[in-house]
Design an enzyme around this catalytic site. Structure first.
Site, PDB file in Angstrom:
ATOM      1  N   GLY A  81      47.335  36.348  40.455  1.00  0.00           N
ATOM      2  CA  GLY A  81      48.353  37.461  39.719  1.00  0.00           C
ATOM      3  C   GLY A  81      49.517  38.020  40.670  1.00  0.00           C
ATOM      4  O   GLY A  81      50.508  37.279  40.971  1.00  0.00           O
ATOM      5  N   GLY A  82      49.160  39.148  41.611  1.00  0.00           N
ATOM      6  CA  GLY A  82      50.179  39.688  42.295  1.00  0.00           C
ATOM      7  C   GLY A  82      50.895  38.541  43.293  1.00  0.00           C
ATOM      8  O   GLY A  82      51.980  38.858  43.362  1.00  0.00           O
ATOM      9  N   SER A 126      42.719  38.460  43.528  1.00  0.00           N
ATOM     10  CA  SER A 126      43.281  38.984  44.861  1.00  0.00           C
ATOM     11  C   SER A 126      43.271  37.771  45.767  1.00  0.00           C
ATOM     12  O   SER A 126      43.231  37.928  46.907  1.00  0.00           O
ATOM     13  CB  SER A 126      42.569  40.166  45.359  1.00  0.00           C
ATOM     14  N   GLY A 134      43.602  42.206  40.963  1.00  0.00           N
ATOM     15  CA  GLY A 134      44.652  43.295  41.447  1.00  0.00           C
ATOM     16  C   GLY A 134      44.200  44.509  42.267  1.00  0.00           C
ATOM     17  O   GLY A 134      44.737  45.414  42.374  1.00  0.00           O
ATOM     18  N   GLU A 143      37.150  34.788  36.789  1.00  0.00           N
ATOM     19  CA  GLU A 143      37.651  36.036  37.453  1.00  0.00           C
ATOM     20  C   GLU A 143      37.042  37.355  37.501  1.00  0.00           C
ATOM     21  O   GLU A 143      37.055  37.987  36.453  1.00  0.00           O
ATOM     22  CB  GLU A 143      39.154  36.231  36.875  1.00  0.00           C
ATOM     23  N   GLU A 173      42.533  41.438  31.094  1.00  0.00           N
ATOM     24  CA  GLU A 173      43.258  42.356  30.431  1.00  0.00           C
ATOM     25  C   GLU A 173      43.253  42.423  29.104  1.00  0.00           C
ATOM     26  O   GLU A 173      43.518  43.544  28.317  1.00  0.00           O
ATOM     27  CB  GLU A 173      44.745  42.412  31.319  1.00  0.00           C
ATOM     28  N   HIS A 223      42.248  36.510  29.274  1.00  0.00           N
ATOM     29  CA  HIS A 223      42.334  37.043  30.310  1.00  0.00           C
ATOM     30  C   HIS A 223      41.687  38.552  30.290  1.00  0.00           C
ATOM     31  O   HIS A 223      41.619  39.373  29.191  1.00  0.00           O
ATOM     32  CB  HIS A 223      43.878  37.389  30.928  1.00  0.00           C
ATOM     33  N   ASN A 262      50.118  33.869  37.165  1.00  0.00           N
ATOM     34  CA  ASN A 262      49.833  34.737  36.010  1.00  0.00           C
ATOM     35  C   ASN A 262      51.082  35.792  36.246  1.00  0.00           C
ATOM     36  O   ASN A 262      50.686  36.750  37.076  1.00  0.00           O
ATOM     37  CB  ASN A 262      48.573  35.102  35.907  1.00  0.00           C
ATOM     38  N   TRP A 263      52.389  35.747  35.764  1.00  0.00           N
ATOM     39  CA  TRP A 263      53.249  36.772  35.890  1.00  0.00           C
ATOM     40  C   TRP A 263      53.066  38.014  35.356  1.00  0.00           C
ATOM     41  O   TRP A 263      53.433  39.215  35.532  1.00  0.00           O
ATOM     42  CB  TRP A 263      54.419  36.110  35.515  1.00  0.00           C
ATOM     43  N   LYS A 264      52.275  38.211  34.274  1.00  0.00           N
ATOM     44  CA  LYS A 264      51.587  39.129  33.453  1.00  0.00           C
ATOM     45  C   LYS A 264      52.938  39.801  32.926  1.00  0.00           C
ATOM     46  O   LYS A 264      53.922  38.912  32.508  1.00  0.00           O
ATOM     47  CB  LYS A 264      51.065  40.229  34.431  1.00  0.00           C
TER      48      LYS A 264
HETATM   49  C1  PEP Z   1      45.121  37.723  37.593  1.00  0.00           C
HETATM   50  O1  PEP Z   1      45.473  38.789  36.937  1.00  0.00           O
HETATM   51  O2  PEP Z   1      44.670  36.544  37.017  1.00  0.00           O
HETATM   52  C2  PEP Z   1      44.789  37.929  38.868  1.00  0.00           C
HETATM   53  C3  PEP Z   1      43.672  37.076  39.406  1.00  0.00           C
HETATM   54  O3  PEP Z   1      45.459  38.872  39.398  1.00  0.00           O
HETATM   55  P1  PEP Z   1      45.395  39.149  41.101  1.00  0.00           P
HETATM   56  O4  PEP Z   1      45.600  37.727  41.958  1.00  0.00           O
HETATM   57  O5  PEP Z   1      46.566  40.237  41.276  1.00  0.00           O
HETATM   58  O6  PEP Z   1      44.162  39.710  41.614  1.00  0.00           O
END
Ligand code: PEP
Length: 250
Positions: A234-235, A213, A173, A167, A97, A95, A10-12
């Site tokens: 994500g990251g 994460s 994050g 999640e 967010e 998501h 997920n590049w956001k």
């Molecule tokens: C996400 O945004 O879906 C996610 C899992 O982010 P991260 O891996 O950075 O926690």
């Protein structure tokens, strides 16, 4: 039949089209794994570039959002028809967010899940609890509540093809990963819910990811859990470490 693992980035709201092209090129040799479906969920403006850049590779492209409408006077929205025609295969829906910052509720997300299927897109439907809910012991009840509404009137044949991403919000994050036991417990509860709403055949087919994460170092243990079929990342999806996550079994 064993479920195929699926690892989605997920590049956001990261990467301009030219940066996106460079990232796809950097990751290309690192994300080859015949055992895993690999997806890059990218900002809408990057879709055309990324679809072109992954051509001939094992990587599919996903969007990060979809409109609940078909077309017309909805300024700023992007339709399922546009995504499908641009070469998108998956779409992230719900998501945390979007739920938190853009107030997308379960009825709205249910409409988006329906739209995704109408246009032949596979939803990656996200759910998960806040830290407060976890501490109050409400995690499983909350996730069940979310998914029951998000999946309202979705037929079993469609549900069987989709992806659910568990999640925990407190792990996104933050560098805090749920323990493998916590992740497995909720992913199993999700599979049990799918069996309850539909049947065991649908529950055996649906793919359930953990997200929060995940890194190359933690992926092998997490993905080895019986009810965890991969991850939403994500990251780490923006770094070389994504290659390690995809190759968690090598
Ligand atoms: C996400 O945004 O879906 C996610 C899992 O982010 P991260 O891996 O950075 O926690």
């Amino acid at each position: 039949m064993a479920r195929r693992k699926i690892v989605a980035g997920n590049w956001k709201m990261n990467k301009t089209p030219s940066e996106a092209k460079a990232l796809v090129e950097m990751l290309a040799p690192l994300v080859k794994n015949d055992d895993v479906d690999v997806v890059y969920c990218v900002p809408a403006v990057d879709i055309t570039t990324v679809v072109e850049a992954v051509k001939g590779s094992n990587v599919a492209v996903g969007a990060e959002n979809i409109s609940d409408k078909d077309k017309g006077a909805f300024t700023g929205e992007i339709s399922g028809a546009m995504l499908a025609d641009a070469g998108v295969k998956y779409v992230i829906i719900g998501h945390s967010e979007r739920r938190e910052y853009y107030k997308e509720d379960d009825a709205f997300l249910n409409a988006k899940v329906k739209k995704a299927f109408e246009y032949g897109l596979i939803p990656i439907l996200c759910c998960g609890e806040s830290l407060e809910q976890r501490e109050l012991g409400q995690t499983i009840d909350w996730v069940r509540l979310q998914l029951k509404s998000d999946l309202k009137d979705i037929p079993a044949e469609q549900a069987a093809t989709m992806v659910i991403a568990y999640e925990p919000i407190w792990a996104i994050g933050t560098g805090k990963v749920a323990t493998t036991e916590q992740a497995q417990e909720v992913c199993k509860a999700i599979r049990d819910l799918i069996a309850e709403i539909y049947d065991t055949d649908t529950a055996e087919k649906i793919r359930i990811q953990y997200g929060g994460s995940v890194k190359g170092a933690s992926a092998p243990e997490i993905f080895a859990q019986p009810d965890i079929d991969g991850g939403l990342i994500g990251g780490a999806a923006l770094t070389e470490d994504f290659g390690k996550i995809v190759n968690y079994n090598k």
